[in-house]
Structure formats: structure tokens, C-alpha cells
Design a protein around this motif. Structure first.
Motif, PDB file in Angstrom:
ATOM      1  N   PHE A  15       1.500  16.913  15.300  1.00 50.07           N
ATOM      2  CA  PHE A  15       2.642  16.165  16.180  1.00 50.07           C
ATOM      3  C   PHE A  15       3.974  16.992  16.426  1.00 50.07           C
ATOM      4  N   ILE A  16       4.613  17.478  15.870  1.00 51.54           N
ATOM      5  CA  ILE A  16       5.651  18.055  16.713  1.00 51.54           C
ATOM      6  C   ILE A  16       5.223  19.189  18.125  1.00 51.54           C
ATOM      7  N   PRO A  17       4.274  19.981  17.990  1.00 56.33           N
ATOM      8  CA  PRO A  17       3.453  20.370  19.220  1.00 56.33           C
ATOM      9  C   PRO A  17       3.288  19.526  20.804  1.00 56.33           C
ATOM     10  N   VAL A  18       3.332  18.392  20.212  1.00 58.44           N
ATOM     11  CA  VAL A  18       2.128  17.259  21.078  1.00 58.44           C
ATOM     12  C   VAL A  18       4.245  16.783  21.369  1.00 58.44           C
ATOM     13  N   MET A  19       4.499  16.239  20.539  1.00 58.15           N
ATOM     14  CA  MET A  19       6.416  16.217  21.371  1.00 58.15           C
ATOM     15  C   MET A  19       6.657  16.515  22.057  1.00 58.15           C
ATOM     16  N   ILE A  20       6.558  17.859  21.419  1.00 61.49           N
ATOM     17  CA  ILE A  20       7.175  18.947  22.987  1.00 61.49           C
ATOM     18  C   ILE A  20       6.639  19.259  23.964  1.00 61.49           C
ATOM     19  N   LEU A  21       5.476  18.974  23.642  1.00 66.68           N
ATOM     20  CA  LEU A  21       4.845  19.230  25.452  1.00 66.68           C
ATOM     21  C   LEU A  21       4.690  17.904  26.719  1.00 66.68           C
ATOM     22  N   CYS A  22       4.867  16.577  25.332  1.00 72.06           N
ATOM     23  CA  CYS A  22       5.100  15.768  26.225  1.00 72.06           C
ATOM     24  C   CYS A  22       6.854  15.549  26.679  1.00 72.06           C
ATOM     25  N   ILE A  23       8.024  16.111  26.093  1.00 69.10           N
ATOM     26  CA  ILE A  23       9.513  16.692  26.073  1.00 69.10           C
ATOM     27  C   ILE A  23       9.256  17.172  27.502  1.00 69.10           C
ATOM     28  N   ILE A  24       8.279  18.520  27.791  1.00 71.23           N
ATOM     29  CA  ILE A  24       8.384  19.157  28.685  1.00 71.23           C
ATOM     30  C   ILE A  24       7.882  18.101  30.055  1.00 71.23           C
ATOM     31  N   VAL A  25       6.581  17.788  30.068  1.00 67.87           N
ATOM     32  CA  VAL A  25       5.995  16.409  31.025  1.00 67.87           C
ATOM     33  C   VAL A  25       6.536  15.590  31.737  1.00 67.87           C
ATOM     34  N   LEU A  26       7.313  15.153  30.706  1.00 69.63           N
ATOM     35  CA  LEU A  26       7.745  13.487  31.012  1.00 69.63           C
ATOM     36  C   LEU A  26       9.036  14.841  31.772  1.00 69.63           C
ATOM     37  N   TYR A  27      10.543  15.157  31.542  1.00 70.33           N
ATOM     38  CA  TYR A  27      10.861  15.975  31.311  1.00 70.33           C
ATOM     39  C   TYR A  27      10.919  16.340  33.239  1.00 70.33           C
ATOM     40  N   MET A  28       9.756  16.775  33.912  1.00 64.55           N
ATOM     41  CA  MET A  28       9.401  17.840  34.983  1.00 64.55           C
ATOM     42  C   MET A  28       8.930  16.553  35.464  1.00 64.55           C
ATOM     43  N   VAL A  29       8.328  15.655  35.182  1.00 61.94           N
ATOM     44  CA  VAL A  29       7.856  14.539  35.958  1.00 61.94           C
ATOM     45  C   VAL A  29       9.181  13.993  36.378  1.00 61.94           C
ATOM     46  N   ILE A  30      10.012  13.630  35.660  1.00 63.54           N
ATOM     47  CA  ILE A  30      11.520  12.406  36.165  1.00 63.54           C
ATOM     48  C   ILE A  30      11.755  12.974  37.150  1.00 63.54           C
ATOM     49  N   THR A  31      11.991  14.874  36.625  1.00 61.71           N
ATOM     50  CA  THR A  31      12.941  15.371  37.485  1.00 61.71           C
ATOM     51  C   THR A  31      12.690  15.477  38.920  1.00 61.71           C
ATOM     52  N   LEU A  32      11.454  15.390  39.204  1.00 66.30           N
ATOM     53  CA  LEU A  32      10.182  16.164  40.423  1.00 66.30           C
ATOM     54  C   LEU A  32      10.682  13.962  41.117  1.00 66.30           C
ATOM     55  N   LEU A  33      10.468  13.302  40.524  1.00 70.18           N
ATOM     56  CA  LEU A  33      10.703  11.406  40.691  1.00 70.18           C
ATOM     57  C   LEU A  33      12.404  11.316  41.267  1.00 70.18           C
ATOM     58  N   TYR A  84      19.563   4.814  39.733  1.00 73.90           N
ATOM     59  CA  TYR A  84      20.119   5.701  38.651  1.00 73.90           C
ATOM     60  C   TYR A  84      19.952   5.244  37.608  1.00 73.90           C
ATOM     61  N   VAL A  85      19.909   3.964  37.017  1.00 74.00           N
ATOM     62  CA  VAL A  85      19.764   3.696  35.716  1.00 74.00           C
ATOM     63  C   VAL A  85      18.701   4.040  35.294  1.00 74.00           C
ATOM     64  N   PHE A  86      18.096   3.601  35.831  1.00 77.66           N
ATOM     65  CA  PHE A  86      16.522   3.918  35.505  1.00 77.66           C
ATOM     66  C   PHE A  86      16.279   5.149  34.893  1.00 77.66           C
ATOM     67  N   PHE A  87      16.629   5.966  35.919  1.00 75.60           N
ATOM     68  CA  PHE A  87      16.193   7.427  35.629  1.00 75.60           C
ATOM     69  C   PHE A  87      16.657   7.268  34.315  1.00 75.60           C
ATOM     70  N   ALA A  88      18.935   7.688  34.389  1.00 77.74           N
ATOM     71  CA  ALA A  88      19.370   7.440  33.420  1.00 77.74           C
ATOM     72  C   ALA A  88      17.902   7.546  31.757  1.00 77.74           C
ATOM     73  N   LEU A  89      17.899   5.976  32.099  1.00 79.49           N
ATOM     74  CA  LEU A  89      17.031   5.411  30.629  1.00 79.49           C
ATOM     75  C   LEU A  89      16.165   6.259  30.441  1.00 79.49           C
ATOM     76  N   LEU A  90      15.003   6.499  31.344  1.00 76.79           N
ATOM     77  CA  LEU A  90      13.953   7.791  31.316  1.00 76.79           C
ATOM     78  C   LEU A  90      14.561   9.271  30.694  1.00 76.79           C
ATOM     79  N   TYR A  91      15.398   9.811  31.228  1.00 78.61           N
ATOM     80  CA  TYR A  91      16.459  10.785  30.200  1.00 78.61           C
ATOM     81  C   TYR A  91      16.494  10.515  28.903  1.00 78.61           C
ATOM     82  N   LEU A  92      17.037   9.464  28.663  1.00 76.01           N
ATOM     83  CA  LEU A  92      17.686   9.009  27.302  1.00 76.01           C
ATOM     84  C   LEU A  92      16.584   8.576  26.459  1.00 76.01           C
ATOM     85  N   THR A  93      15.089   8.709  27.040  1.00 74.83           N
ATOM     86  CA  THR A  93      14.019   8.851  26.293  1.00 74.83           C
ATOM     87  C   THR A  93      13.397   9.664  25.472  1.00 74.83           C
TER      88      THR A  93
END
Length: 195
Positions: A170-188, A110-119
Motif C-alpha cells: 500500500f505505502i509504495p503504491v501510494m508513494i508512486l501514485c503521489i509522484i506520478v500524479l504530481y508530475m502529471v498535474i504539473t505538466l498539465l 486554477y481552482v481545479f488545479f489547486a484541488l488536484l494538488y490537495l488530493t
């Protein structure tokens, strides 16, 4: 939940205090989970009292509650698990943060997951910086190879030969990265919880 009635007022007070501690400890959970836990522990108390030899209600109740343990301690892992279930169902950042805080003491994973969310907050910071200083923030390449994602030093960036490749994207790509990463981390996190 039907409260257990005792003939001894002191026993009733001890019981009410124990139930109150359970309610306080489970206050962060949703109503259904709180009631489920309360009924379960109340049932344990009732069953424990039925199996005690006829002695004073106070002694029997104290013995039963001591065997169960302090609600603040025995419920900690269960509350953490319930919060994690709620977080992975709802995808709500507030619930995810609470679940991670509750679970962080139980596992290094869960420390690892916390670090991923902090990313994710790092990406948000990069977006804010791009708005403030568009020429010094972005995805930078040097000689056709990835060099930096983030903020470059304005003092020596020209001599490094860095090229920002995303520009206004840059901003649209970062927003897309945030959404995708958030979904992937939460699913993991959901998959980890099911194990």
C-alpha cells in the motif's frame, strides 16, 4: 537599471517611491524577472516624460505614473504568470503553491488545479494512517469489486466483507501514485500556461 534623474526634489521623491513600490510588489519573483519588470516600467516612465509638454516635472511624472497605474494592481497578473512559469519549470511545491494562490483569482481552472494538488495530501494522509493503523487502511475490495481506498470503520468492517488487496504494498503504491500524479498535474499546469 539606470534611475531617472529629476531636477525637482519632490519629483525625485515621487519617482523613488513608485520604483520602491514596484520592487516591493515584485519581491517574490527571481532577480532576473524583477529586474526585467523594473527596467520595463522605468522605460515607460522615461518615454512618458519625454513626450510630455514642458510643464512641471511633478505634474508630468504624476500624470505618467497615473497612466501606468498602481504597481500593486498592474503587476498582479504579470507576477502570477511569472510565478506559474517558475513553478512549472522547477516542479517545486512551494513555487506551485504560490503560483496557484496568485492565479486562483484569475481563473476557475486554477481552482481545479489547486484541488488536484490537495488530493495529493489525501494520499500522504492515507500513508500516515496506514503506518498508525495498518489493518484499517488500504485498498479494499468487496466481492471482487473496488469498494474503498482509504480508512475503513473498524466497528463494522468484518460484517461488510471487505478485503484489503495491497497489504504491505500500500505505502509504495501510494508513494508512486503521489509522484506520478504530481508530475502529471504539473505538466498539465504547464500546458495550460502555454495556451
Amino acid at each position: 537599471m539606470k534611475a531617472i534623474q529629476f531636477t525637482n526634489k519632490t519629483a525625485q521623491k515621487i519617482y523613488a517611491d513608485y520604483i520602491s513600490r514596484i520592487k516591493r510588489t515584485t519581491a517574490t519573483l527571481n532577480k532576473t524577472d524583477r529586474e526585467e519588470i523594473l527596467m520595463e516600467l522605468n522605460s515607460h516612465i522615461y518615454e512618458g516624460m519625454m513626450h510630455k509638454t514642458p510643464s512641471s516635472e511633478i505634474e508630468s511624472l504624476v500624470d505618467v505614473t497615473e497612466q501606468l497605474g498602481a504597481p500593486e494592481e498592474i503587476l498582479k497578473p504579470l507576477i502570477a504568470q511569472k510565478k506559474l512559469e517558475q513553478a512549472t519549470r522547477s516542479f517545486n511545491p512551494k513555487h506551485i503553491f504560490k503560483a496557484l494562490v496568485l492565479n486562483i483569482s484569475s481563473s476557475v481552472v486554477y481552482v481545479f488545479f489547486a484541488l488536484l494538488y490537495l488530493t495529493l495530501f489525501g494520499f500522504v494522509f492515507a500513508i500516515i494512517e496506514k503506518i498508525k493503523n495498518p489493518e484499517y487502511v488500504g485498498l479494499f475490495f468487496k466481492n471482487g469489486n473496488f469498494h474503498l481506498l482509504g480508512t475503513r470503520n473498524p466497528a463494522n468492517s468484518e460484517e461488510l466483507g471487505l478485503t484489503e488487496v495491497l497489504g504491505n504494498w500500500f505505502i509504495p503504491v501510494m508513494i508512486l501514485c503521489i509522484i506520478v500524479l504530481y508530475m502529471v498535474i504539473t505538466l498539465l499546469l504547464r500546458l495550460k500556461r502555454k495556451k
